[in-house]
Design a protein around this motif. Structure first.
Motif, PDB file in Angstrom:
ATOM      1  N   ARG A  44      43.087  26.867  48.642  1.00 66.53           N
ATOM      2  CA  ARG A  44      42.792  28.235  49.069  1.00 66.53           C
ATOM      3  C   ARG A  44      44.011  29.133  48.921  1.00 66.53           C
ATOM      4  O   ARG A  44      43.873  30.332  48.704  1.00 66.53           O
ATOM      5  CB  ARG A  44      42.275  28.234  50.490  1.00 66.53           C
ATOM      6  N   GLY A  45      45.187  28.566  49.018  1.00 65.75           N
ATOM      7  CA  GLY A  45      46.396  29.337  48.782  1.00 65.75           C
ATOM      8  C   GLY A  45      46.505  29.765  47.327  1.00 65.75           C
ATOM      9  O   GLY A  45      46.901  30.888  47.020  1.00 65.75           O
ATOM     10  N   ILE A  46      46.152  28.861  46.428  1.00 69.03           N
ATOM     11  CA  ILE A  46      46.144  29.197  45.003  1.00 69.03           C
ATOM     12  C   ILE A  46      45.102  30.275  44.735  1.00 69.03           C
ATOM     13  O   ILE A  46      45.349  31.221  43.979  1.00 69.03           O
ATOM     14  CB  ILE A  46      45.880  27.933  44.161  1.00 69.03           C
ATOM     15  N   LYS A  47      43.950  30.153  45.379  1.00 71.58           N
ATOM     16  CA  LYS A  47      42.898  31.175  45.225  1.00 71.58           C
ATOM     17  C   LYS A  47      43.387  32.517  45.743  1.00 71.58           C
ATOM     18  O   LYS A  47      43.145  33.560  45.131  1.00 71.58           O
ATOM     19  CB  LYS A  47      41.649  30.740  45.989  1.00 71.58           C
ATOM     20  N   SER A  48      44.105  32.504  46.855  1.00 67.45           N
ATOM     21  CA  SER A  48      44.642  33.732  47.434  1.00 67.45           C
ATOM     22  C   SER A  48      45.634  34.398  46.485  1.00 67.45           C
ATOM     23  O   SER A  48      45.598  35.616  46.289  1.00 67.45           O
ATOM     24  CB  SER A  48      45.308  33.420  48.775  1.00 67.45           C
ATOM     25  N   CYS A  49      46.509  33.609  45.877  1.00 63.39           N
ATOM     26  CA  CYS A  49      47.467  34.158  44.916  1.00 63.39           C
ATOM     27  C   CYS A  49      46.753  34.695  43.677  1.00 63.39           C
ATOM     28  O   CYS A  49      47.128  35.748  43.148  1.00 63.39           O
ATOM     29  CB  CYS A  49      48.484  33.088  44.509  1.00 63.39           C
ATOM     30  N   PHE A  50      45.722  34.011  43.218  1.00 58.78           N
ATOM     31  CA  PHE A  50      44.961  34.468  42.062  1.00 58.78           C
ATOM     32  C   PHE A  50      44.280  35.810  42.364  1.00 58.78           C
ATOM     33  O   PHE A  50      44.294  36.720  41.522  1.00 58.78           O
ATOM     34  CB  PHE A  50      43.921  33.420  41.665  1.00 58.78           C
ATOM     35  N   LEU A  51      43.709  35.942  43.554  1.00 58.22           N
ATOM     36  CA  LEU A  51      43.072  37.202  43.928  1.00 58.22           C
ATOM     37  C   LEU A  51      44.103  38.324  44.040  1.00 58.22           C
ATOM     38  O   LEU A  51      43.816  39.472  43.690  1.00 58.22           O
ATOM     39  CB  LEU A  51      42.299  37.039  45.235  1.00 58.22           C
ATOM     40  N   ALA A  52      45.306  37.994  44.499  1.00 56.88           N
ATOM     41  CA  ALA A  52      46.365  39.000  44.579  1.00 56.88           C
ATOM     42  C   ALA A  52      46.780  39.467  43.184  1.00 56.88           C
ATOM     43  O   ALA A  52      47.007  40.660  42.968  1.00 56.88           O
ATOM     44  CB  ALA A  52      47.569  38.436  45.333  1.00 56.88           C
ATOM     45  N   VAL A  53      46.863  38.550  42.240  1.00 56.67           N
ATOM     46  CA  VAL A  53      47.215  38.923  40.868  1.00 56.67           C
ATOM     47  C   VAL A  53      46.113  39.785  40.252  1.00 56.67           C
ATOM     48  O   VAL A  53      46.401  40.770  39.561  1.00 56.67           O
ATOM     49  CB  VAL A  53      47.489  37.659  40.010  1.00 56.67           C
ATOM     50  N   CYS A  54      44.853  39.439  40.524  1.00 60.57           N
ATOM     51  CA  CYS A  54      43.736  40.266  40.022  1.00 60.57           C
ATOM     52  C   CYS A  54      43.798  41.668  40.621  1.00 60.57           C
ATOM     53  O   CYS A  54      43.590  42.662  39.909  1.00 60.57           O
ATOM     54  CB  CYS A  54      42.400  39.610  40.356  1.00 60.57           C
ATOM     55  N   ALA A  55      44.080  41.757  41.911  1.00 65.01           N
ATOM     56  CA  ALA A  55      44.185  43.063  42.566  1.00 65.01           C
ATOM     57  C   ALA A  55      45.350  43.864  41.980  1.00 65.01           C
ATOM     58  O   ALA A  55      45.224  45.075  41.760  1.00 65.01           O
ATOM     59  CB  ALA A  55      44.363  42.888  44.071  1.00 65.01           C
ATOM     60  N   LEU A  56      46.467  43.206  41.711  1.00 66.58           N
ATOM     61  CA  LEU A  56      47.613  43.888  41.109  1.00 66.58           C
ATOM     62  C   LEU A  56      47.262  44.413  39.722  1.00 66.58           C
ATOM     63  O   LEU A  56      47.620  45.543  39.375  1.00 66.58           O
ATOM     64  CB  LEU A  56      48.805  42.937  41.025  1.00 66.58           C
ATOM     65  N   PHE A  57      46.561  43.608  38.932  1.00 67.51           N
ATOM     66  CA  PHE A  57      46.156  44.032  37.596  1.00 67.51           C
ATOM     67  C   PHE A  57      45.260  45.270  37.669  1.00 67.51           C
ATOM     68  O   PHE A  57      45.450  46.235  36.918  1.00 67.51           O
ATOM     69  CB  PHE A  57      45.436  42.886  36.878  1.00 67.51           C
ATOM     70  N   ILE A  58      44.308  45.256  38.582  1.00 61.07           N
ATOM     71  CA  ILE A  58      43.404  46.403  38.719  1.00 61.07           C
ATOM     72  C   ILE A  58      44.167  47.626  39.207  1.00 61.07           C
ATOM     73  O   ILE A  58      43.914  48.746  38.744  1.00 61.07           O
ATOM     74  CB  ILE A  58      42.219  46.052  39.639  1.00 61.07           C
ATOM     75  N   LEU A  59      45.109  47.450  40.127  1.00 65.53           N
ATOM     76  CA  LEU A  59      45.915  48.569  40.604  1.00 65.53           C
ATOM     77  C   LEU A  59      46.740  49.192  39.486  1.00 65.53           C
ATOM     78  O   LEU A  59      46.820  50.422  39.365  1.00 65.53           O
ATOM     79  CB  LEU A  59      46.845  48.130  41.733  1.00 65.53           C
ATOM     80  N   VAL A  60      47.353  48.353  38.671  1.00 66.53           N
ATOM     81  CA  VAL A  60      48.132  48.866  37.541  1.00 66.53           C
ATOM     82  C   VAL A  60      47.218  49.623  36.581  1.00 66.53           C
ATOM     83  O   VAL A  60      47.575  50.707  36.082  1.00 66.53           O
ATOM     84  CB  VAL A  60      48.874  47.713  36.816  1.00 66.53           C
ATOM     85  N   LEU A  61      46.041  49.079  36.349  1.00 66.91           N
ATOM     86  CA  LEU A  61      45.073  49.744  35.489  1.00 66.91           C
ATOM     87  C   LEU A  61      44.645  51.099  36.063  1.00 66.91           C
ATOM     88  O   LEU A  61      44.604  52.104  35.345  1.00 66.91           O
ATOM     89  CB  LEU A  61      43.850  48.838  35.295  1.00 66.91           C
ATOM     90  N   ILE A  62      44.380  51.133  37.364  1.00 70.41           N
ATOM     91  CA  ILE A  62      43.979  52.386  38.025  1.00 70.41           C
ATOM     92  C   ILE A  62      45.084  53.435  37.921  1.00 70.41           C
ATOM     93  O   ILE A  62      44.832  54.592  37.563  1.00 70.41           O
ATOM     94  CB  ILE A  62      43.623  52.130  39.502  1.00 70.41           C
ATOM     95  N   PHE A  63      46.306  53.033  38.242  1.00 70.96           N
ATOM     96  CA  PHE A  63      47.417  53.992  38.229  1.00 70.96           C
ATOM     97  C   PHE A  63      47.710  54.487  36.812  1.00 70.96           C
ATOM     98  O   PHE A  63      48.015  55.660  36.608  1.00 70.96           O
ATOM     99  CB  PHE A  63      48.677  53.390  38.850  1.00 70.96           C
ATOM    100  N   SER A  64      47.606  53.608  35.827  1.00 70.41           N
ATOM    101  CA  SER A  64      47.883  54.041  34.456  1.00 70.41           C
ATOM    102  C   SER A  64      46.790  54.991  33.944  1.00 70.41           C
ATOM    103  O   SER A  64      47.103  55.983  33.277  1.00 70.41           O
ATOM    104  CB  SER A  64      48.038  52.843  33.527  1.00 70.41           C
ATOM    105  N   VAL A  65      45.530  54.720  34.280  1.00 70.89           N
ATOM    106  CA  VAL A  65      44.451  55.620  33.877  1.00 70.89           C
ATOM    107  C   VAL A  65      44.606  56.970  34.572  1.00 70.89           C
ATOM    108  O   VAL A  65      44.433  58.031  33.961  1.00 70.89           O
ATOM    109  CB  VAL A  65      43.068  55.002  34.171  1.00 70.89           C
ATOM    110  N   SER A  66      44.959  56.938  35.843  1.00 72.21           N
ATOM    111  CA  SER A  66      45.157  58.179  36.585  1.00 72.21           C
ATOM    112  C   SER A  66      46.340  58.976  36.033  1.00 72.21           C
ATOM    113  O   SER A  66      46.287  60.205  35.964  1.00 72.21           O
ATOM    114  CB  SER A  66      45.384  57.870  38.066  1.00 72.21           C
ATOM    115  N   TYR A  67      47.397  58.297  35.618  1.00 65.40           N
ATOM    116  CA  TYR A  67      48.551  58.978  35.046  1.00 65.40           C
ATOM    117  C   TYR A  67      48.206  59.597  33.689  1.00 65.40           C
ATOM    118  O   TYR A  67      48.592  60.729  33.397  1.00 65.40           O
ATOM    119  CB  TYR A  67      49.717  57.988  34.900  1.00 65.40           C
TER     120      TYR A  67
END
Length: 132
Positions: A44-67
């Motif tokens: 579950r810790g590995i799953k938690s880290c994977f979900l955090a990386v997915c969230a980071l990827f989406i955040l970077v995508l959101i911020f770059s599209v907004s910029y």
């Protein structure tokens, strides 16, 4: 004669399995100092880290599209922001549940909890700031 050779082959396989099992136990005892087995990471810790990386990827995508669009974003970017919140909450939950697994290495749980907590607080700040 044929039955005897079958019986001998079966006995040889049984002895071979016993030898492999003994060797495996020796390797387990030898894997760490003083014979302690090496701890595996919490699933579950590995799953938690994977979900955090997915969230980071989406955040970077959101911020770059907004910029790129200079702030003129549609409802799809807002839905992606809500998706980041959902990923962060589920990652936080998985990290906390991962701490309850016995005899595991909990570093992935701690990293996942920290990252997902930061993303959740950041998104909450963005949403609160957007309301006022």
């Amino acid at each position: 004669m044929f039955l005897r050779s079958l019986k001998e082959a079966a006995d040889d396989r049984a002895e071979e399995r016993k030898k492999r099992k003994i060797e495996k136990e020796k390797m387990k005892r030898r894997s760490r100092k003083y014979g302690q087995a090496q701890l595996k990471h919490s699933r579950r810790g590995i799953k938690s880290c994977f979900l955090a990386v997915c969230a980071l990827f989406i955040l970077v995508l959101i911020f770059s599209v907004s910029y790129i669009t200079r702030g003129d974003v549609g409802i799809l970017i807002g839905l992606c922001g809500i998706l980041v919140v959902v990923l962060a909450v589920s990652g936080l939950k998985a990290g906390i549940q991962g701490l309850k697994e016995r005899e595991k290495n909990y570093i992935t749980c701690k990293v996942g909890i920290a990252l997902n907590g930061v993303f959740l607080l950041g998104m909450a700040g963005i949403f609160v700031r957007g309301l006022f």
